[in-house]
Write a protein that holds these residues in place. Structure first.
Motif, PDB file in Angstrom:
ATOM      1  N   UNK A 242       5.354   8.652 -23.831  1.00 14.33           N
ATOM      2  CA  UNK A 242       6.069   7.967 -24.477  1.00 14.33           C
ATOM      3  C   UNK A 242       5.726   6.959 -25.852  1.00 14.33           C
ATOM      4  N   UNK A 243       6.437   7.265 -26.802  1.00 10.74           N
ATOM      5  CA  UNK A 243       6.296   6.047 -27.752  1.00 10.74           C
ATOM      6  C   UNK A 243       5.837   4.575 -27.406  1.00 10.74           C
ATOM      7  N   UNK A 244       5.372   4.101 -26.729  1.00  7.95           N
ATOM      8  CA  UNK A 244       4.993   3.151 -25.706  1.00  7.95           C
ATOM      9  C   UNK A 244       5.454   1.558 -26.880  1.00  7.95           C
ATOM     10  N   UNK A 245       4.994   1.781 -28.406  1.00  2.29           N
ATOM     11  CA  UNK A 245       4.804   0.744 -29.315  1.00  2.29           C
ATOM     12  C   UNK A 245       6.096   0.425 -29.168  1.00  2.29           C
ATOM     13  N   UNK A 246       6.610   1.574 -30.117  1.00  2.87           N
ATOM     14  CA  UNK A 246       8.587   1.920 -30.048  1.00  2.87           C
ATOM     15  C   UNK A 246       9.100   0.919 -28.340  1.00  2.87           C
ATOM     16  N   UNK A 247       8.921   0.797 -27.877  1.00  4.89           N
ATOM     17  CA  UNK A 247       9.312   0.635 -26.760  1.00  4.89           C
ATOM     18  C   UNK A 247       9.452  -0.763 -26.827  1.00  4.89           C
ATOM     19  N   UNK A 252      11.071  -6.251 -27.170  1.00  5.48           N
ATOM     20  CA  UNK A 252      11.429  -8.046 -28.195  1.00  5.48           C
ATOM     21  C   UNK A 252      12.585  -8.179 -28.186  1.00  5.48           C
ATOM     22  N   UNK A 253      13.098  -7.475 -29.005  1.00  6.80           N
ATOM     23  CA  UNK A 253      14.501  -7.882 -30.094  1.00  6.80           C
ATOM     24  C   UNK A 253      16.016  -7.532 -29.365  1.00  6.80           C
ATOM     25  N   UNK A 254      16.028  -6.496 -27.887  1.00  6.18           N
ATOM     26  CA  UNK A 254      16.783  -6.893 -26.637  1.00  6.18           C
ATOM     27  C   UNK A 254      16.419  -8.035 -26.258  1.00  6.18           C
ATOM     28  N   UNK A 255      15.232  -8.841 -24.986  1.00 11.43           N
ATOM     29  CA  UNK A 255      15.296  -9.828 -24.983  1.00 11.43           C
ATOM     30  C   UNK A 255      15.763 -10.531 -25.946  1.00 11.43           C
ATOM     31  N   UNK A 256      15.986 -11.093 -27.275  1.00  3.41           N
ATOM     32  CA  UNK A 256      16.457 -12.242 -28.074  1.00  3.41           C
ATOM     33  C   UNK A 256      17.835 -11.707 -28.391  1.00  3.41           C
ATOM     34  N   UNK A 489       9.615 -15.319 -35.107  1.00  2.00           N
ATOM     35  CA  UNK A 489      10.174 -14.718 -35.584  1.00  2.00           C
ATOM     36  C   UNK A 489      10.426 -13.399 -34.631  1.00  2.00           C
ATOM     37  N   UNK A 490      11.422 -13.712 -34.127  1.00  2.00           N
ATOM     38  CA  UNK A 490      12.250 -12.656 -32.454  1.00  2.00           C
ATOM     39  C   UNK A 490      11.404 -10.980 -32.831  1.00  2.00           C
ATOM     40  N   UNK A 491      11.669 -10.517 -33.813  1.00  2.00           N
ATOM     41  CA  UNK A 491      11.181  -9.310 -33.723  1.00  2.00           C
ATOM     42  C   UNK A 491      10.018  -8.503 -33.732  1.00  2.00           C
ATOM     43  N   UNK A 492       8.702  -8.761 -34.207  1.00  2.00           N
ATOM     44  CA  UNK A 492       7.078  -9.002 -34.170  1.00  2.00           C
ATOM     45  C   UNK A 492       6.730  -9.707 -33.465  1.00  2.00           C
ATOM     46  N   UNK A 493       5.147  -9.254 -33.414  1.00  2.00           N
ATOM     47  CA  UNK A 493       4.773  -9.912 -32.723  1.00  2.00           C
ATOM     48  C   UNK A 493       3.053 -10.518 -34.083  1.00  2.00           C
TER      49      UNK A 493
END
Length: 550
Positions: A242-247, A252-256, A489-493
């Motif tokens: 699976x595409x791990x970075x996408x997951x 990150x978005x779901x938890x927020x 920002x919640x969307x990225x590291x």
């Protein structure tokens, strides 16, 4: 104006008529809205690496606009230096990123960090017991979706998200015309379902906007989207994975969205009080934006978004959305950038803060997007008055300290570092601050801050003007505070290009534009030249401080 030239206009009868220039308006250009593919191609062509960008600038200076041979430049005895300005700069240290029992003190490079395996979020969200997946892709079978959900669950548990189980509801709906009816029927039967995950065959802007509007303004449902290609396994080193970075990005978005907190920041002692528990500071982002080409109607409109922090991190935000309708011609002294109901907006935000925390904020730090230099005095004065009146409305004795900073991104200033080991130039590092008197304006307290690491092309720094400050922040404090807010920002590291609070306001203004797409302009009298504003109401099913929009 008797000395100004007049405009000659050819009529249908081939007669010329003459009109004074001051009595005419220029009709705005109405161009078609670009498609997603056209935008991507345009961005690819416009993104130039620093070395190429410098070469283009020098080509314009020395070839296309050779100022040394310009007769007007010679007549005024002006000399344009052929070399770029060399100025000193400082690089601010990256704040510490704190997770549950893990902290990142130095990322892979300034402005970028990674979560190691097994690192849990600062506050993992409890996942809803009942949630749904709607598969709109004709090329994915139920087993494909189940395998993806199992991988998503496995990684969610590693990040500390509690009670994550496989979806209780699974639906397939390949007809885009019936998707809204499908969602409404599902929610009617399963009233406890508060989260829906949708799989699209490809990104569809109109469908995305329609679903978001119905779910967030009517049903009170939080939604997540993923496209088909990111659900499928891909070949990597001879095996399907699976595409791990996408997951990880989805989590990150779901938890927020579901009430969790991904990370918090620990800052330098100079600004530590701004991020410590109980500091009672409310960060406010204000944005006013106009619809893109092809969406303008005869009653001109703009969407307004104001968001205000609800906690000490800051991570959760209250929000107020409006749509403004403009007359064909504004009154003298009125600006398109005016937010007409800012007092009422701030009253509601202060009341929300007080209701959640049981006390009002001691200080309000405002970042305002979208004001040009020529409107600093009028806009900031009007908005500060509105904010003070909102505070007085809360209580006659309520006088919080206010800092008001304008954020500018639409400018042509760029910074480059000359490479030491090889020819060419590179982008400045995240955290680079330039407040050299050779460059900044002397009329305001201002500075340039490049807060993000480059992904592509040449970085564009933010230009910040502190127009009012009775928090009495030093230059170091306001610069370090602004930089630290780019790490929440919640969307990225990664750190983002402007403080998160105003970035969120910009995202909400985009949301407000498609929420209100079907709003009709309010009726106005023939001589009414005022700006009308309509509030956009979100569903009561969404928590007041939810960041469902990330």
């Amino acid at each position: 104006y008797p000395h100004l030239p007049v405009l000659s206009i050819l009529t249908k009868n081939n007669r010329l008529i003459y009109l004074p220039m001051e009595l005419c308006d220029v009709e705005p250009i109405r161009s078609k809205r670009l498609t997603t593919d056209q935008i991507r191609i345009l961005c690819d062509k416009a993104s130039k690496p620093p070395t190429e960008y410098v070469q283009n600038i020098m080509h314009v200076r020395n070839v296309e606009q050779n100022f040394n041979d310009d007769p007007f430049v010679k007549a005024w005895n002006i000399n344009v230096d052929p070399q770029m300005l060399m100025i000193p700069a400082r690089v601010l240290s990256m704040p510490i990123i704190q997770y549950d029992q893990y902290k990142v003190q130095n990322g892979s490079k300034p402005g970028v960090w990674t979560m190691g395996n097994g690192v849990q979020y600062r506050k993992p969200a409890p996942f809803p017991k009942i949630w749904a997946v709607i598969n709109m892709s004709p090329n994915l079978r139920g087993n494909d979706v189940k395998s993806f959900c199992i991988e998503l669950m496995k990684r969610a548990i590693q990040r500390g998200i509690k009670r994550f189980s496989l979806p209780a509801i699974y639906e397939e709906c390949g007809d885009t015309n019936s998707i809204i009816e499908c969602i409404q029927e599902m929610v009617k039967i399963n009233c406890d379902c508060k989260f829906i995950f949708l799989i699209l065959p490809e990104y569809n802007v109109q469908l995305y906007q329609l679903i978001k509007t119905v779910c967030e303004c009517q049903l009170g449902i939080i939604t997540g989207f993923v496209i088909e290609k990111n659900v499928k396994k891909n070949m990597y080193n001879g095996r399907e994975v699976f595409n791990v970075p996408v997951i990880e990005h989805l989590l990150l978005k779901l938890n927020s969205k579901l009430g969790g907190i991904n990370s918090s920041v620990k800052t330098h002692s100079v600004i530590e009080k701004f991020f410590s528990r109980g500091h009672r500071i409310m960060y406010v982002g204000i944005d006013l934006s106009y619809p893109g080409p092809g969406l303008l109607d005869t009653g001109r409109r703009a969407s307004v978004a104001v968001c205000a922090s609800a906690d000490d991190i800051p991570y959760r935000y209250f929000k107020q959305l409006r749509v403004q309708f403009y007359p064909a011609k504004l009154k003298n002294g009125q600006s398109l950038e005016t937010i007409v109901n800012l007092k009422e907006i701030m009253i509601k935000l202060i009341e929300s803060y007080n209701e959640l925390n049981h006390y009002p904020p001691n200080a309000i730090v405002i970042y305002r997007d979208g004001i040009s230099d020529g409107e600093f005095d009028t806009i900031s004065s009007n908005e500060l008055d509105a904010i003070r009146h909102a505070c007085s409305n809360f209580s006659d004795a309520y006088r919080p300290s206010i800092t008001y900073t304008v954020v500018q991104k639409r400018h042509h200033t760029r910074f480059f570092i000359e490479n030491d080991n090889r020819p060419g130039f590179s982008n400045v590092l995240a955290g680079t601050v330039i407040d050299s008197p050779e460059l900044i304006s002397s009329s305001t307290k201002n500075f340039y801050l490049n807060s993000h690491a480059s992904l592509k092309g040449t970085n564009r720094p933010g230009h910040y003007h502190v127009l009012y400050d009775d928090n009495n922040l030093s230059a170091d404090q306001i610069q370090m505070l602004t930089y630290a807010l780019c790490y929440t920002n919640a969307r990225c590291t990664r750190s983002v290009s402007i403080p998160t609070v105003v970035k969120y306001a910009d995202m909400l203004a985009t949301r407000a534009a498609f929420y209100s797409k079907d709003f009709g302009a309010p009726a106005r009298e023939p001589h009414d030249k005022s700006i009308h504003s309509i509030q956009i109401n979100l569903s009561d099913g969404l928590a007041p401080d939810s960041i469902f929009f990330v």
